[in-house]
Design an enzyme around this catalytic site. Structure first.
Site, PDB file in Angstrom:
ATOM      1  N   TYR A 173       4.575   4.823  15.456  1.00  0.00           N
ATOM      2  CA  TYR A 173       3.222   4.302  15.256  1.00  0.00           C
ATOM      3  C   TYR A 173       2.174   5.343  15.659  1.00  0.00           C
ATOM      4  CZ  TYR A 173      -0.833   1.195  15.730  1.00  0.00           C
ATOM      5  OH  TYR A 173      -2.068   0.614  15.630  1.00  0.00           O
ATOM      6  N   ALA A 174       2.359   5.954  16.836  1.00  0.00           N
ATOM      7  CA  ALA A 174       1.412   6.963  17.307  1.00  0.00           C
ATOM      8  C   ALA A 174       1.355   8.147  16.350  1.00  0.00           C
ATOM      9  CB  ALA A 174       1.803   7.424  18.710  1.00  0.00           C
ATOM     10  N   ALA A 175       2.504   8.554  15.839  1.00  0.00           N
ATOM     11  CA  ALA A 175       2.530   9.669  14.891  1.00  0.00           C
ATOM     12  C   ALA A 175       1.759   9.326  13.619  1.00  0.00           C
ATOM     13  CB  ALA A 175       3.970  10.033  14.557  1.00  0.00           C
TER      14      ALA A 175
ATOM     15  N   LYS B 121      -0.717   7.107  13.234  1.00  0.00           N
ATOM     16  CA  LYS B 121      -2.148   6.975  13.477  1.00  0.00           C
ATOM     17  C   LYS B 121      -2.783   8.318  13.859  1.00  0.00           C
ATOM     18  CE  LYS B 121      -2.564   2.571  12.614  1.00  0.00           C
ATOM     19  NZ  LYS B 121      -3.380   2.076  11.471  1.00  0.00           N
TER      20      LYS B 121
ATOM     21  N   VAL C 260       0.815  -1.220   0.000  1.00  0.00           N
ATOM     22  CA  VAL C 260       0.000   0.000   0.000  1.00  0.00           C
ATOM     23  C   VAL C 260       0.848   1.269   0.000  1.00  0.00           C
ATOM     24  CG1 VAL C 260      -2.014  -1.053   1.081  1.00  0.00           C
ATOM     25  CG2 VAL C 260      -0.242  -0.002   2.517  1.00  0.00           C
TER      26      VAL C 260
END
Length: 257
Positions: free
Chosen positions: A162-164, A166, A71
């Site tokens: 990951y937090a950034a 999402k 993707v």
């Protein structure tokens, strides 16, 4: 657990009867559960995933079109949208469920790790929305669901990249909802702790951490991928026809408990 496998490939009386929907990350976890539920509810599906063999299995099970690829690859995204829109005769929905989770303290988060997480979790979904938007606008009744994460709202240690990604996906979805209205609705779905291969990998080295995580949930258990599929179904269906730009948490109460 819901048993969706015996309900048939096309339920013309279902909540998504005849609707043409792309689902990414469809070969496993939440994406696979969403594909199964949507097919049971009458949707005509086009499935995407990086893993060709399990993707072919779920595509055969649901009677879906499918193309395997990354993707984060723009050429793949372009190919998928043009191929699927032609095969299905248009598009009415898109669910971006593909994602990766890698953890490390910020000092140990390499530029390569950072870039890969942003590419899969943010760049890919955003670009797929952009490419698919003209087809979705033509539907006049389309809906986009971007699977973000509670981590984008309430980040945890060692999850900076990951937090950034999402958190960025949540913000992107709000802008998209404003720009795509009124023809296309866009909402972010934020799962909390869900039992899946992705989350299981977090506790291989220290299984006791799982109990600590569960203790933070008001419902005292992990969620299931089938429960997330039900939330995605609501956001794609006409039952949420006045809902756009929303951030729906499905987290067993961990965001406030």
């Amino acid at each position: 657990m819901l048993d969706l496998t015996n309900r048939g490939r096309m339920n013309m009386a279902g909540r998504l009867a005849g609707r043409r929907i792309i689902v990414t990350g469809a070969a496993s976890g939440m994406g696979r559960a969403i594909a199964r539920l949507f097919a049971a509810e009458g949707a005509k599906l086009a499935l995407m995933d990086i893993a060709p063999e399990p993707l072919a299995v779920i595509a055969a099970e649901t009677g879906a079109e499918h193309l395997a690829g990354d993707v984060a690859d723009l050429a793949y995204l372009d190919d998928c949208v043009s191929t699927f829109a032609k095969a299905l005769g248009g598009l009415d929905g898109l669910v971006n469920a593909a994602g990766i989770l890698r953890t490390a303290p910020i000092e140990e988060t390499s530029p390569e790790m950072w870039d890969r997480i942003q590419a899969v979790n943010l760049f890919g979904p955003a670009q797929l929305c952009r490419i698919a938007l003209p087809h979705l606008r033509a539907s006049g009744k389309a809906a986009i669901v971007n699977i973000a994460s509670l981590g984008g709202i309430r980040p945890n240690l060692t999850m900076s990249a990951y937090a950034a990604s999402k958190g960025g996906l949540i913000a992107f979805t709000k802008v998209l909802a404003a720009e795509a209205a009124p023809d296309v609705r866009a909402n972010a779905l934020c799962p909390g702790f869900i039992a899946s291969p992705m989350t299981d990998a977090l506790y291989v080295e220290d299984p006791s951490r799982r109990d600590v995580t569960l203790a933070r949930l008001a419902m005292n258990r992990a969620g299931t991928v089938e429960e997330i599929a039900q939330s995605a179904l609501f956001l794609v269906s006409h039952e949420s026809s006045f809902t756009t730009g929303a951030v729906l948490t499905s987290d067993g109460g961990s965001s406030w408990h």
